[in-house]
Write a protein that holds these residues in place. Structure first.
Motif, short mmCIF file in Angstrom:
data_model
loop_
_atom_site.label_atom_id
_atom_site.label_comp_id
_atom_site.label_asym_id
_atom_site.label_seq_id
_atom_site.Cartn_x
_atom_site.Cartn_y
_atom_site.Cartn_z
N LEU A 109 90.05 93.26 -10.56
CA LEU A 109 88.88 93.61 -9.75
C LEU A 109 89.24 94.70 -8.74
O LEU A 109 88.44 95.61 -8.48
N ALA B 94 82.52 93.82 -12.78
CA ALA B 94 83.23 92.80 -13.54
C ALA B 94 82.51 92.49 -14.85
O ALA B 94 83.15 92.28 -15.89
N LEU C 227 81.10 94.65 -5.29
CA LEU C 227 82.44 94.23 -5.64
C LEU C 227 83.28 93.97 -4.39
O LEU C 227 84.11 93.06 -4.37
#
Length: 329
Positions: free
Chosen positions: A11, A214, A272
């Motif tokens: 990530l 993601a 994110l």
């Protein structure tokens, strides 16, 4: 993604690339506004998750083709920042020696076969490259990026038909931001849309939230593995939103303020960052990533501004002149 640590590292890699893409484009916009870059720029502010999520799953020997809004694709595939910035500035050190500009960046060394100013123009190039890879017996694939406006162009029909017929290793990636230049795509598109049109041509389609980095990564990971394993072509339909206007010269006054506000609240970098923070990543770490990205691009801008111009003689190079008087001389 075998564990929590591995997942968070992935990530963070997505976040870092998206910050670099955003920093590159905002720095380029500032340079254009200052009169340092000739001609308009087509930026992808708000769409960074698609480029980052797809390209994280590609190898160096995989290829990509892009469209007129391709800075993010080039960066995510590994094109050098200095060569990209100098290309925008028209300088000799650009990836295309300053002759291509924003809409025609290519870096064959990392498999970036080129951006393209023609809507849907990259689709047949991607299909041809994929056919070449298959003939050579390689397990490399091609990712082909295009916008939703491209599905109403002939190359979409021809390209997907050919790829399906010969089971070519192509991942078609439609970045669906809902607008073709200044026109709502839905108002000029018959039928149920991108995925249905792809499947009607024999290319399986998967739709994903293109602002969820993601989710794009997970979808691309699955599709890339299947294509590399011999499944034939597939299409990833990623819905997103371009926050800026059509070009660097477009203030986007035609957009509703409430739509832009909603888009900014749902843009992929902020989303994110919030997820990483919720998983325990320090804000100082996230801020350092952003700072490094803008520092990198600011340095590239300064270097490009003082870089040498191309020698006028190179204007005659890289040009097909077979059959012309010059070629016969």
């Amino acid at each position: 993604m075998t564990g929590t640590g591995d997942n968070r590292a992935r990530l963070l890699a997505l976040y870092t690339m998206m910050c670099r893409i955003r920093a590159f484009e905002e720095t380029a916009l500032a340079a254009h506004k200052a009169g340092e870059i000739p001609g308009p720029l087509h930026v992808s502010v708000g769409q960074e998750a698609v480029a980052a999520g797809v390209c994280l799953n590609l190898r160096r020997d995989d290829r990509i083709t892009s469209n007129h809004r391709g800075h993010g694709h080039a960066l995510a595939k590994g094109a050098g920042v200095s060569g990209m910035m100098e290309e925008l500035f028209g300088r000799a050190g650009g990836h295309c020696r300053g002759k291509g500009g924003s809409m025609h960046i290519a870096d064959f060394s990392v498999g970036m076969l080129g951006a393209n100013g023609v809507v849907a123009g990259g689709i047949p190039i991607a299909v041809g490259a994929a056919q070449g890879l298959k003939l050579l017996g390689r397990d490399s694939i091609v990712a082909c990026f295009f916008g939703d406006g491209a599905i109403n162009r002939g190359p979409f029909l021809e390209g997907l038909n050919w790829a399906a017929l010969y089971r070519l290793p192509v991942l078609f990636v439609c970045e669906d931001n809902g607008v073709a230049a200044f026109t709502a795509t839905a108002s000029v598109t018959a039928g149920p849309g991108v995925a249905a049109r792809s499947e009607a041509l024999g290319v399986p389609a998967l739709s994903v939230d293109g602002n969820d980095a993601a989710a794009v990564d997970a979808a691309a990971s699955r599709l890339v593995a299947e294509i590399r394993g011999g499944s034939g072509p597939q299409l990833l339909h990623a819905t997103t939103y371009r926050i800026t206007g059509h070009t660097s010269s477009d203030p986007a006054a035609w957009r509703r303020a409430e739509d832009v506000a909603a888009a900014r609240a749902a843009e992929p970098i902020g989303r994110l960052a919030a997820r990483l923070a919720a998983e325990g990543m320090a804000e100082a770490t996230l801020e350092a990533v952003r700072g490094e990205a803008f520092g990198e691009m600011s340095a590239a801008r300064a270097a490009a501004l003082t870089a040498p111009w191309p020698d006028p003689a190179v204007a005659w190079e890289d040009v097909q002149d077979a059959g012309s008087q010059r070629g016969a001389a």
